[in-house]
Write a protein that holds these residues in place. Structure first.
Motif, mmCIF file in Angstrom:
data_model
loop_
_atom_site.group_PDB
_atom_site.id
_atom_site.type_symbol
_atom_site.label_atom_id
_atom_site.label_comp_id
_atom_site.label_asym_id
_atom_site.label_seq_id
_atom_site.Cartn_x
_atom_site.Cartn_y
_atom_site.Cartn_z
ATOM 1 N N ALA A 35 0.287 -1.188 0.023
ATOM 2 C CA ALA A 35 0.113 -0.193 0.288
ATOM 3 C C ALA A 35 0.768 0.693 0.382
ATOM 4 C CB ALA A 35 -1.084 0.020 1.213
ATOM 5 N N SER A 37 3.884 1.380 -1.848
ATOM 6 C CA SER A 37 4.453 1.625 -2.550
ATOM 7 C C SER A 37 3.422 2.134 -3.365
ATOM 8 C CB SER A 37 5.560 0.578 -2.644
ATOM 9 O OG SER A 37 4.499 -1.328 -3.150
ATOM 10 N N LEU A 38 2.697 1.536 -4.311
ATOM 11 C CA LEU A 38 1.437 1.987 -4.114
ATOM 12 C C LEU A 38 0.681 3.032 -4.917
ATOM 13 C CD1 LEU A 38 -0.817 1.052 -6.436
ATOM 14 C CD2 LEU A 38 -2.310 0.795 -4.702
ATOM 15 N N PRO A 39 1.357 4.737 -4.346
ATOM 16 C CA PRO A 39 1.038 6.252 -4.793
ATOM 17 C C PRO A 39 2.437 6.107 -5.522
ATOM 18 C CG PRO A 39 0.734 5.708 -3.049
ATOM 19 C CD PRO A 39 0.889 4.252 -2.468
ATOM 20 N N ALA A 40 3.328 5.841 -5.550
ATOM 21 C CA ALA A 40 4.376 5.497 -6.172
ATOM 22 C C ALA A 40 4.821 5.377 -7.093
ATOM 23 C CB ALA A 40 5.878 5.035 -6.040
ATOM 24 N N VAL A 42 1.600 4.233 -8.735
ATOM 25 C CA VAL A 42 0.869 5.372 -9.657
ATOM 26 C C VAL A 42 0.515 6.575 -10.374
ATOM 27 C CG1 VAL A 42 -2.254 6.669 -9.069
ATOM 28 C CG2 VAL A 42 -1.702 4.133 -8.711
ATOM 29 N N LEU A 43 1.946 7.444 -9.480
ATOM 30 C CA LEU A 43 2.332 8.811 -9.718
ATOM 31 C C LEU A 43 3.013 8.597 -11.420
ATOM 32 C CD1 LEU A 43 2.658 10.262 -6.109
ATOM 33 C CD2 LEU A 43 1.293 11.352 -8.299
ATOM 34 N N PHE A 55 9.911 7.866 -9.975
ATOM 35 C CA PHE A 55 8.316 6.824 -8.896
ATOM 36 C C PHE A 55 8.386 5.560 -9.310
ATOM 37 C CE2 PHE A 55 6.303 11.455 -10.055
ATOM 38 C CZ PHE A 55 6.530 11.891 -8.571
ATOM 39 N N GLY A 59 9.005 3.202 -5.866
ATOM 40 C CA GLY A 59 8.021 1.617 -5.362
ATOM 41 C C GLY A 59 9.265 0.880 -5.250
#
Length: 96
Positions: A35, A37-40, A42-43, A55, A59
Motif C-alpha cells: 500500500a 508503494s502503490l502511490p509511487a 500510480v504517480l 517514481f 516504488g
C-alpha cells in the motif's frame, strides 16, 4: 535435541490456529508495504516519461525495504521459536 516441526498439533496433524496466528502479521506487513508503494507506481503512470522512472524506482525501493523488514521478522520469529523449544527442553530435563 532433534528439530521438530513447529506447526504440528499433538495428534500429528497441522495446527491451523498457530499457522493463522503466524500468517496474519506477515500478511499485514506485506499489505502495508504494498500500500505504501502503490502511490509511487500510480504517480509513475500519470506523470511524463522523465519522472516516471524516478517514481517506479521509489516504488521498487519501498518494496525491497518491505521485503527486508519481512525477512527480518521471519528470522526473529524463528529465533523465538528456537528459544522457546530450548527452554522447554531444559525445563523438562531439569526435573529428571
Amino acid at each position: 535435541m532433534s528439530l521438530q516441526p513447529v506447526f504440528l498439533a499433538a495428534d500429528g496433524g497441522l495446527d491451523y490456529d498457530r499457522i493463522v496466528t503466524e500468517v496474519v502479521p506477515i500478511a499485514n506487513l506485506m499489505l502495508l508495504f504494498a500500500a505504501v508503494s502503490l502511490p509511487a507506481f500510480v504517480l509513475g503512470l500519470l506523470v511524463g516519461p522523465e519522472l516516471s522512472v524516478l517514481f517506479f524506482l521509489v516504488g521498487q525501493f519501498v518494496l525491497v525495504v518491505g521485503g527486508a523488514v519481512l525477512l527480518m521478522y521471519v528470522i526473529v520469529r524463528a529465533l523465538q521459536f528456537h528459544e522457546e523449544r530450548e527452554s522447554a527442553a531444559t525445563d523438562g530435563s531439569a526435573g529428571r
